[in-house]
Design an enzyme around this catalytic site. Sequence first.
Site, short mmCIF file in Angstrom:
data_model
loop_
_atom_site.label_atom_id
_atom_site.label_comp_id
_atom_site.label_asym_id
_atom_site.label_seq_id
_atom_site.Cartn_x
_atom_site.Cartn_y
_atom_site.Cartn_z
N HIS A 1 -1.95 3.56 -25.74
CA HIS A 1 -0.50 3.82 -25.58
C HIS A 1 -0.34 4.66 -24.30
CE1 HIS A 1 3.60 4.34 -26.63
NE2 HIS A 1 3.53 5.14 -27.67
N ASP B 1 1.75 1.28 -17.23
CA ASP B 1 0.70 2.24 -16.91
C ASP B 1 -0.21 1.80 -15.76
OD1 ASP B 1 1.30 4.17 -18.94
OD2 ASP B 1 0.59 2.72 -20.40
N HIS C 1 0.51 -6.14 -23.49
CA HIS C 1 1.55 -5.41 -24.19
C HIS C 1 1.89 -6.15 -25.48
CE1 HIS C 1 5.34 -3.34 -24.97
NE2 HIS C 1 4.87 -2.40 -24.19
N1 CMC Z 1 -7.96 -6.41 -21.60
C1 CMC Z 1 -8.65 -7.45 -22.09
N2 CMC Z 1 -8.25 -8.17 -23.16
C2 CMC Z 1 -7.11 -7.80 -23.76
C3 CMC Z 1 -6.34 -6.73 -23.29
C4 CMC Z 1 -6.80 -6.02 -22.16
N3 CMC Z 1 -6.11 -4.99 -21.68
N4 CMC Z 1 -5.24 -6.58 -24.08
C5 CMC Z 1 -5.32 -7.53 -25.00
N5 CMC Z 1 -6.45 -8.27 -24.82
C6 CMC Z 1 -6.86 -9.46 -25.58
C7 CMC Z 1 -7.43 -9.04 -26.95
O1 CMC Z 1 -8.82 -8.85 -26.88
C8 CMC Z 1 -7.03 -10.23 -27.80
O2 CMC Z 1 -7.91 -11.29 -27.49
P1 CMC Z 1 -8.37 -12.33 -28.66
O3 CMC Z 1 -7.11 -13.04 -29.05
O4 CMC Z 1 -9.37 -13.18 -28.01
O5 CMC Z 1 -8.93 -11.46 -29.76
C9 CMC Z 1 -5.66 -10.62 -27.26
O6 CMC Z 1 -5.67 -10.21 -25.88
C10 CMC Z 1 -4.50 -9.97 -27.99
O7 CMC Z 1 -4.70 -8.56 -27.96
P2 CMC Z 1 -4.28 -7.57 -29.11
O8 CMC Z 1 -5.15 -6.36 -29.05
O9 CMC Z 1 -4.20 -8.31 -30.42
O10 CMC Z 1 -2.80 -7.20 -28.64
P3 CMC Z 1 -1.93 -6.02 -29.20
O11 CMC Z 1 -0.51 -6.45 -29.07
O12 CMC Z 1 -2.38 -5.58 -30.54
O13 CMC Z 1 -2.24 -4.82 -28.19
C11 CMC Z 1 -2.20 -3.42 -26.30
C12 CMC Z 1 -1.43 -4.45 -27.13
C13 CMC Z 1 -1.25 -2.83 -25.27
C14 CMC Z 1 -2.68 -2.29 -27.21
C15 CMC Z 1 -3.41 -4.11 -25.60
O14 CMC Z 1 -2.95 -5.13 -24.74
C16 CMC Z 1 -4.29 -3.13 -24.84
O15 CMC Z 1 -5.19 -2.52 -25.44
N6 CMC Z 1 -4.06 -2.96 -23.50
C17 CMC Z 1 -4.82 -1.97 -22.73
C18 CMC Z 1 -4.26 -0.58 -22.97
C19 CMC Z 1 -2.92 -0.38 -22.28
O16 CMC Z 1 -2.75 -0.70 -21.11
N7 CMC Z 1 -1.97 0.18 -23.04
C20 CMC Z 1 -0.62 0.52 -22.51
C21 CMC Z 1 0.44 -0.33 -23.14
S1 CMC Z 1 2.01 -0.29 -22.30
C22 CMC Z 1 2.63 1.31 -22.38
C23 CMC Z 1 2.58 1.96 -23.69
O17 CMC Z 1 2.99 1.43 -24.71
O18 CMC Z 1 2.11 3.09 -23.73
#
Ligand code: CMC
Length: 388
Positions: A228, A323, A267
């Site tokens: 986050h 971010d 996201h």
């Molecule tokens: N790098 C590589 N793979 C990713 C990433 C990433 N940053 N984000 C998602 N994926 C992949 C994930 O492994 C999954 O793949 P598969 O379907 O093969 O298992 C797929 O994409 C869906 O990901 P998810 O984790 O189910 O998605 P989510 O909606 O639960 O998570 C998130 C959203 C923001 C937590 C995630 O994208 C992430 O960890 N991003 C990196 C951390 C980040 O930049 N966070 C800031 C978010 S924006 C500002 C805020 O809210 O604070």
Amino acid sequence: FGLMTYDPGYTNTASCKSSITYIDGEKGVLEYRGFPIETLAENSSFTEVAYLLLNGQLPTSDELSVWRDDINHHTVVHENIKRQMESFRYDAHPMGMMISTVAALSTFYPEAKNVQDPENRKLQIQRLIAKVPTIAAFTFRHSQGHPYIYPNNKLSYSKNFLNMMFRMIGNDYEPNEALVKALDILFILHADHEQNCSTSVMRAIGSSEADPYSAWAGAAAALYGPLHGGANEAVLRMLTEIGHVKNVPEYVSRCKNGELRLMGFGHRVYKNYDPRARIIKKCADDVFEVTGRNPLLDVALELEKIALEDEYFVKRKLYPNVDFYSGLIYQAIGLPVSLFPVMFAIPRTVGWLAQWAEMMTDKDQRIQRPRQVYLGERNLDFVPISDR
Ligand code: CMC
């Protein structure tokens, strides 16, 4: 599951009705109270946007000037709060200091518990918005071993923050106007984002009628995590680790094989370019004109280029989020990397409080209490410890 819906991570559960922030994740649209984020970033100030989020409409110039006075009235913190902060280790993480110090504020304002009184809620909202930047700047001064600089209420919200951060006793530090403007835009972009993780925590804690300082501390703790608001810090550490554009392809491969996450990408709601990231990218150019170009920008641009063309990221609709570029600006302004999540918490205070206040007047809202799908055993016989 009977009549229950199993929805881990709440991907498809609306926890409330809200009129504050609108997101269309497929199209990459963000609006506060109906105003596109691009318009607000271009024409507004953070204090004006704070008024908008909290009151539902843009202020007249009289209303804005009263609102500014209301905030300025509360920017100083009790000297005992300062003493409490002095007890932290010199290398304490600023977010840890923020969370415990704002939680401690609740003991200075016990009347804040009276959450049913609208006038009292208004007062606590003003106090929090006013004091959070002061405490944030104190965390930095503490880590540097420098004396704390008290707020200067003649300055704007963003300029006052930079002044408390960087002024040295006896010198005439004057924050550069381009940097003040960039910071104000970053504050606007981070002010609210509907039911994200930390805001949901603010509402969940608030739903038990806890005071807003305690709820703020819980929300900030949720923001602290690297998935986050801690992501801006993680991005800068990642860019520093990659170090050079030639190392980008190997790093991207490690993200694709599941070894790492590409921080600042992806996201839950946006399945398109995060509109905030687009504005920040433009804003970075203005900042670098003053500060000189951050060399890590080339690494970030190369990461974005490779990721946006790569099938792994395209298929999963992973785009740069808010971010990804913000840390490059914070670093250019001279802020330490560990302070980046605090830079998110300062403006998000407004969103948390707007959402909390909305909830407190929403007749549909009840204490938040999700259900579960129980998978454990039942009706076991108790075995005395000597027989186990
Ligand atoms: N790098 C590589 N793979 C990713 C990433 C990433 N940053 N984000 C998602 N994926 C992949 C994930 O492994 C999954 O793949 P598969 O379907 O093969 O298992 C797929 O994409 C869906 O990901 P998810 O984790 O189910 O998605 P989510 O909606 O639960 O998570 C998130 C959203 C923001 C937590 C995630 O994208 C992430 O960890 N991003 C990196 C951390 C980040 O930049 N966070 C800031 C978010 S924006 C500002 C805020 O809210 O604070």
